[in-house]
Scaffold this active site. Structure first.
Site, PDB file in Angstrom:
ATOM      1  N   LYS A   1       3.568  -8.833   5.845  1.00  0.00           N
ATOM      2  CA  LYS A   1       2.275  -8.661   6.495  1.00  0.00           C
ATOM      3  C   LYS A   1       1.443  -9.919   6.251  1.00  0.00           C
ATOM      4  O   LYS A   1       0.260  -9.873   5.886  1.00  0.00           O
ATOM      5  CB  LYS A   1       1.573  -7.406   5.947  1.00  0.00           C
ATOM      6  CG  LYS A   1       0.360  -6.951   6.749  1.00  0.00           C
ATOM      7  CD  LYS A   1       0.702  -6.523   8.159  1.00  0.00           C
ATOM      8  CE  LYS A   1      -0.570  -6.034   8.880  1.00  0.00           C
ATOM      9  NZ  LYS A   1      -0.348  -5.820  10.317  1.00  0.00           N
TER      10      LYS A   1
ATOM     11  N   ASP B   1       9.242   0.295   0.578  1.00  0.00           N
ATOM     12  CA  ASP B   1       9.110   1.735   0.400  1.00  0.00           C
ATOM     13  C   ASP B   1       8.953   2.416   1.754  1.00  0.00           C
ATOM     14  O   ASP B   1       9.652   3.382   2.081  1.00  0.00           O
ATOM     15  CB  ASP B   1       7.911   2.023  -0.498  1.00  0.00           C
ATOM     16  CG  ASP B   1       7.991   3.382  -1.168  1.00  0.00           C
ATOM     17  OD1 ASP B   1       8.898   4.167  -0.834  1.00  0.00           O
ATOM     18  OD2 ASP B   1       7.155   3.663  -2.044  1.00  0.00           O
TER      19      ASP B   1
END
Length: 393
Positions: free
Chosen positions: A217, A281
């Site tokens: 990101k 995750d």
């Protein structure tokens, strides 16, 4: 894909000591089934010439009841001494309370790769039209990012001190509600990035896969996740220039939210994924859902330099179904198959995975999977283990 092939582990001896953590909740049911199935596969594959010596290491509720400590030092010493182990699910409290025991194991042993292979098994219901296109291996960085556990709760002296440092020393003015905020720190290092990306690239090359995708990101977190992307590219250019030039390796990157969309639309474009802890995750759980659910998602935590590896069920403790003989042992079984591959015992590993797929094709599985299968037959935890062993025979 043999997702747990390790680059540096020496050949395993014929008798291997395997420390195991039973786990909380459904761990007490799925671990005994796992051990029985694995022992059966090893015996069938090698005719008694190889075997596993299972040695229990206490952790979680069982350890607390026996010692007053949820992760005794004796357990850590056992995993330090014996490089390959396996664990069931452990309870991770939300909010206050003890820190995650899973994270503690990973950080203490420096198991910097969380390895999550994702593939579809025939017979398993999937929300996708073409689940067979999903075949990826996720290399999730395991020791940094927000999982480092550096945070301070709102209203504490530590939070006020950190706020004073941010505003007074660092000139930060963009905290919208400073007096009622909790704070966390997200460390991402060059070294942590490089060893993760290096392991992913070596895996791709060894398995003749087209390349590695860096998922990040970095458009928002420019110096942490953006650093991950830049350092990953630099590592590939510096250490794998020849493979890149010869077309044996392609390195690309994608923003995390776009990646989650793309995996639903064009999953066949991705094979090996390298990403940070929190992204990993989310990603590994979404990919697991795409092929039938986290109940059939295996995982491992590995340090490729030291050789230490702890394989694990990737789901939670499921206290609502604990003790009812309905829990699905597939995640732990597939993780055990990864463990066998890691040791070089590929024949035994293949017996487990092939037997599971045969059962799924026949519609025989635990209830969480069987209820979605045409003419599915729900089996109990123990009975599913028996079914897998029968399919091996």
């Amino acid at each position: 894909m043999e997702a747990s092939k390790q680059q540096h582990l020496p050949a395993a001896p014929e008798r291997v000591i395997i420390p195991f953590i039973e786990g909380d909740g459904v761990g007490r049911e799925i671990m005994p089934v796992c051990r029985r199935v694995v022992d059966h596969a090893v015996a069938k594959a090698y005719g008694g010439k190889r075997s596993l010596d299972w040695t229990e290491a206490l952790a979680g509720e069982k350890a607390f009841n026996a010692t007053g400590n949820r992760l005794p030092e004796e357990t850590m010493n056992m995993f330090r001494e014996y490089p390959v182990g396996i664990k069931g699910p452990l309870t991770t409290p939300v909010g206050g309370g003890v820190r995650s025991l899973n994270v503690a194991l990973r950080q203490t042993l420096d198991l910097y790769v969380c390895l999550r292979p994702v593939r579809w098994f025939r017979g398993v219901d999937s929300p996708l039209k073409e689940p067979q296109k999903v075949n990826m291996v996720v290399f999730r960085e395991n020791t940094e990012d927000i999982y480092a556990g550096i945070e301070w709760q709102q209203g504490t002296p530590e939070a006020r001190k950190f706020l004073q440092f941010l505003t007074g020393e660092m000139g930060v003015t963009k905290i919208r509600f400073p007096e009622t905020s909790s704070f966390g720190v997200k460390p991402v290092s060059i070294e942590g990035t490089e060893r993760l990306v290096r392991a992913a690239i070596k895996y791709a090359l060894k398995n003749q896969l087209p390349g590695v995708t860096l998922v990040h990101k970095g458009n928002i977190m420019k110096f942490t996740e953006g650093g991950f992307k830049n350092w990953g590219y630099a590592l590939a250019e510096r250490e794998f220039a020849r493979e890149t030039a010869e077309g044996k390796l392609v390195i690309k990157d994608v923003i995390a939210d776009a990646f989650l969309q793309n995996t639903l639309l064009t999953p066949e474009k991705y094979s090996v994924i390298a990403t940070l802890n929190l992204n990993g995750d989310y990603i590994s759980d979404q990919l697991a859902a795409m092929v039938g659910g986290i109940g059939i998602a295996p995982g491992a935590n590995i340090n490729y330099e030291s050789g230490h590896a702890v394989f694990e069920a990737t789901h939670g403790t499921a206290p609502d179904i604990a003790g009812k003989n309905t829990a699905n042992p597939s995640s732990l079984l597939l993780s055990a198959a990864m463990m066998l591959e890691y040791m070089g015992w590929n024949q035994a590993a293949a017996l487990i995975t092939n037997a599971m797929e045969k059962a799924f094709i026949k519609g025989e599985a635990t209830h969480d999977l069987a209820r979605f299968m045409p003419k599915g037959k729900s089996l109990g935890t123990v009975q599913f283990g028996d079914k897998i062993m029968n399919e091996m025979d």
